[in-house]
Scaffold this active site. Sequence first.
Site, PDB file in Angstrom:
ATOM      1  N   GLY A 227       8.593  17.611  49.145  1.00  0.00           N
ATOM      2  CA  GLY A 227       9.161  16.707  50.134  1.00  0.00           C
ATOM      3  C   GLY A 227      10.098  17.449  51.056  1.00  0.00           C
ATOM      4  O   GLY A 227      10.794  16.841  51.859  1.00  0.00           O
ATOM      5  N   GLU A 268       7.401  21.820  43.705  1.00  0.00           N
ATOM      6  CA  GLU A 268       6.008  22.034  44.113  1.00  0.00           C
ATOM      7  C   GLU A 268       5.833  21.976  45.617  1.00  0.00           C
ATOM      8  O   GLU A 268       5.159  21.093  46.130  1.00  0.00           O
ATOM      9  CB  GLU A 268       5.118  20.929  43.557  1.00  0.00           C
ATOM     10  CG  GLU A 268       5.283  20.598  42.143  1.00  0.00           C
ATOM     11  CD  GLU A 268       4.623  19.273  41.786  1.00  0.00           C
ATOM     12  OE1 GLU A 268       4.292  19.116  40.628  1.00  0.00           O
ATOM     13  OE2 GLU A 268       4.456  18.402  42.682  1.00  0.00           O
ATOM     14  N   PRO A 269       6.422  22.889  46.338  1.00  0.00           N
ATOM     15  CA  PRO A 269       6.266  22.830  47.788  1.00  0.00           C
ATOM     16  C   PRO A 269       4.876  23.276  48.235  1.00  0.00           C
ATOM     17  O   PRO A 269       4.295  24.196  47.669  1.00  0.00           O
ATOM     18  CB  PRO A 269       7.319  23.829  48.286  1.00  0.00           C
ATOM     19  CG  PRO A 269       7.469  24.803  47.168  1.00  0.00           C
ATOM     20  CD  PRO A 269       7.239  24.033  45.900  1.00  0.00           C
ATOM     21  N   GLY A 270       4.350  22.579  49.229  1.00  0.00           N
ATOM     22  CA  GLY A 270       3.134  23.037  49.888  1.00  0.00           C
ATOM     23  C   GLY A 270       3.526  23.478  51.287  1.00  0.00           C
ATOM     24  O   GLY A 270       3.660  24.654  51.605  1.00  0.00           O
ATOM     25  N   ARG A 307      -3.967  16.712  61.882  1.00  0.00           N
ATOM     26  CA  ARG A 307      -2.621  16.132  61.723  1.00  0.00           C
ATOM     27  C   ARG A 307      -2.115  15.384  62.966  1.00  0.00           C
ATOM     28  O   ARG A 307      -1.525  14.311  62.826  1.00  0.00           O
ATOM     29  CB  ARG A 307      -1.611  17.202  61.293  1.00  0.00           C
ATOM     30  CG  ARG A 307      -1.929  17.817  59.931  1.00  0.00           C
ATOM     31  CD  ARG A 307      -0.811  18.733  59.451  1.00  0.00           C
ATOM     32  NE  ARG A 307       0.322  17.977  58.962  1.00  0.00           N
ATOM     33  CZ  ARG A 307       1.441  17.796  59.624  1.00  0.00           C
ATOM     34  NH1 ARG A 307       1.615  18.332  60.808  1.00  0.00           N
ATOM     35  NH2 ARG A 307       2.421  17.072  59.101  1.00  0.00           N
ATOM     36  N   TYR A 311      -1.576  11.710  61.592  1.00  0.00           N
ATOM     37  CA  TYR A 311      -0.175  11.393  61.280  1.00  0.00           C
ATOM     38  C   TYR A 311       0.711  11.329  62.522  1.00  0.00           C
ATOM     39  O   TYR A 311       1.936  11.298  62.388  1.00  0.00           O
ATOM     40  CB  TYR A 311       0.421  12.470  60.361  1.00  0.00           C
ATOM     41  CG  TYR A 311      -0.300  12.716  59.067  1.00  0.00           C
ATOM     42  CD1 TYR A 311      -0.387  11.725  58.091  1.00  0.00           C
ATOM     43  CD2 TYR A 311      -0.846  13.961  58.794  1.00  0.00           C
ATOM     44  CE1 TYR A 311      -1.021  11.971  56.885  1.00  0.00           C
ATOM     45  CE2 TYR A 311      -1.484  14.216  57.592  1.00  0.00           C
ATOM     46  CZ  TYR A 311      -1.570  13.217  56.647  1.00  0.00           C
ATOM     47  OH  TYR A 311      -2.182  13.479  55.450  1.00  0.00           O
ATOM     48  N   CYS A 337     -16.224  14.394  70.145  1.00  0.00           N
ATOM     49  CA  CYS A 337     -16.453  13.108  70.807  1.00  0.00           C
ATOM     50  C   CYS A 337     -15.652  12.001  70.133  1.00  0.00           C
ATOM     51  O   CYS A 337     -16.195  11.111  69.458  1.00  0.00           O
ATOM     52  CB  CYS A 337     -17.947  12.806  70.854  1.00  0.00           C
ATOM     53  SG  CYS A 337     -18.769  13.958  71.949  1.00  0.00           S
ATOM     54  N   GLU A 338     -14.374  12.155  70.249  1.00  0.00           N
ATOM     55  CA  GLU A 338     -13.355  11.203  69.792  1.00  0.00           C
ATOM     56  C   GLU A 338     -12.157  11.478  70.700  1.00  0.00           C
ATOM     57  O   GLU A 338     -12.124  12.501  71.369  1.00  0.00           O
ATOM     58  CB  GLU A 338     -12.901  11.489  68.355  1.00  0.00           C
ATOM     59  CG  GLU A 338     -13.954  11.393  67.294  1.00  0.00           C
ATOM     60  CD  GLU A 338     -14.274   9.969  66.858  1.00  0.00           C
ATOM     61  OE1 GLU A 338     -13.457   9.069  67.131  1.00  0.00           O
ATOM     62  OE2 GLU A 338     -15.340   9.788  66.264  1.00  0.00           O
TER      63      GLU A 338
HETATM   64  C1  LIG Z   1       0.934  17.181  48.159  1.00  0.00           C
HETATM   65  C2  LIG Z   1       1.757  17.377  46.962  1.00  0.00           C
HETATM   66  C3  LIG Z   1       2.828  18.298  46.994  1.00  0.00           C
HETATM   67  C4  LIG Z   1       3.207  19.081  48.219  1.00  0.00           C
HETATM   68  O1  LIG Z   1       3.729  18.335  49.266  1.00  0.00           O
HETATM   69  P1  LIG Z   1       4.281  19.062  50.583  1.00  0.00           P
HETATM   70  O2  LIG Z   1       4.766  17.977  51.438  1.00  0.00           O
HETATM   71  O3  LIG Z   1       3.143  19.817  51.197  1.00  0.00           O
HETATM   72  O4  LIG Z   1       5.345  20.014  50.172  1.00  0.00           O
HETATM   73  C5  LIG Z   1       3.537  18.467  45.825  1.00  0.00           C
HETATM   74  N1  LIG Z   1       3.231  17.780  44.693  1.00  0.00           N
HETATM   75  C6  LIG Z   1       2.205  16.904  44.634  1.00  0.00           C
HETATM   76  C7  LIG Z   1       1.914  16.200  43.368  1.00  0.00           C
HETATM   77  C8  LIG Z   1       1.443  16.673  45.762  1.00  0.00           C
HETATM   78  O5  LIG Z   1       0.445  15.786  45.706  1.00  0.00           O
END
Ligand SMILES: *Cc1c(COP(=O)(O)O)cnc(C)c1O
Length: 410
Positions: A227, A268-270, A307, A311, A337-338
């Site tokens: 988050g 758990e950062p993405g 995105r 979003y 074509c959107e």
């Molecule tokens: C998608 C997800 C994340 C990563 O979220 P980000 O906003 O990309 O940091 C972490 N944990 C879980 C379980 C997720 O589904």
Amino acid sequence: MELNNGQYEIGGVSVLSLCKEYGTPLYVYDAAIIERQYNRLMNAFPNKNMKISYACKALTNISILKFIKNLGANLDTVSIQEVQLGLKAGFAPKDIMYTPNCVNIDEINKAVGFGVQINIDNISILEQFGHLYGNTYPVCVRINPHIMAGGNKKISTGHIDSKFGISIYQLRHLERVVASNNIRINGLHMHTGSDILDADVFLRGAEILFEAARSFKDLEFMDFGSGFKVKYSADDNTTNIEELGEKLGIRFEEFCKEYGRDLTIMFEPGKFLVSESGYLFVRTNVIKQTTSTVFAGVDSGQNHLIRPMMYDAYHHITNVSNPNGIQRIYSVVGYICETDTFGWDRKLNEVHEGDILVLHNAGAYGYSMSSNYNSRYRPAEVLVYKGLAKLIRRRENLEDLLATQLDVEF
Ligand SMILES: *Cc1c(COP(=O)(O)O)cnc(C)c1O
């Protein structure tokens, strides 16, 4: 990306030469930024038992997974296929967290077969899991503390209508299921969605988890999800990682004392790790003046970066072919074509047909959400590190499009 002697570069490599060599559209990732973000998060926390699990759904290229593994990270996965990619990238099963949502128990059994850490987010599956494994296979549970992350319901998972997690109000029920099936709960997890601005929101969620932890005697870790908000536009606010690290880190150590065991604190950062590292380079096919605006139509679209359309996400755009041109207003649109608008009314250095534009912050949920819509090929991907650029995925071709199709005539 830096401007050096009138040329844009990523990690010392000219971006125009990359586009020339590999063609457009092209995803380019700057590994130094991934490394910087990883170190920043690790350094923000005083805890000695701290682990970052990279949420790989943001960007799953195996070369990226290997790079992040070598930084020392664990892996966070949401499907059995991501588990398999992680194993292929060399992550040890115990370093892979599997957090599925609404999957069949068969898929969870497969994950048990691989030996990964399982995180269950509903009571029904937990019960079935208990019947099958009792206390022989430890499991983490995902709690929904119902704190609201950000204002956007599309990306928040903590609200009351969310499908994610076991509601904190079901704690008694959860305890019953755990006790009656003799399930060993080794971790508690929360992930309230993207874009938490305020360290105190995290802390409120953490307190709820600490409270719940009293019901579980075998904990080894607590996972606070992600988050972390990332800067997309210049005036965006971001999560103050250092403030969070200090406050939550200290509070976590106090909690461990109360609990009576040194637990591992996990995140758990993405997006936080990979968003800024990624750039999507596109070529301007056409400049089209209409009665109301000037469109720059490029050789990409929602099939490569969805995105903005999905979003309403802002992605900054730069014309890398004409760094010194006068500024004009354009609406940058795709070739699908959107109505696939990357950005309305963007001030860009004058754009000519053939110019290369770049969409910034395209590392997270860019390629991984791409598709073959309109039967377009997905782009190539390049990873840059220490002055070296390597192709990590080739561009698709017609054989790829046809690979899974069976040519049947009736
Ligand atoms: C998608 C997800 C994340 C990563 O979220 P980000 O906003 O990309 O940091 C972490 N944990 C879980 C379980 C997720 O589904």
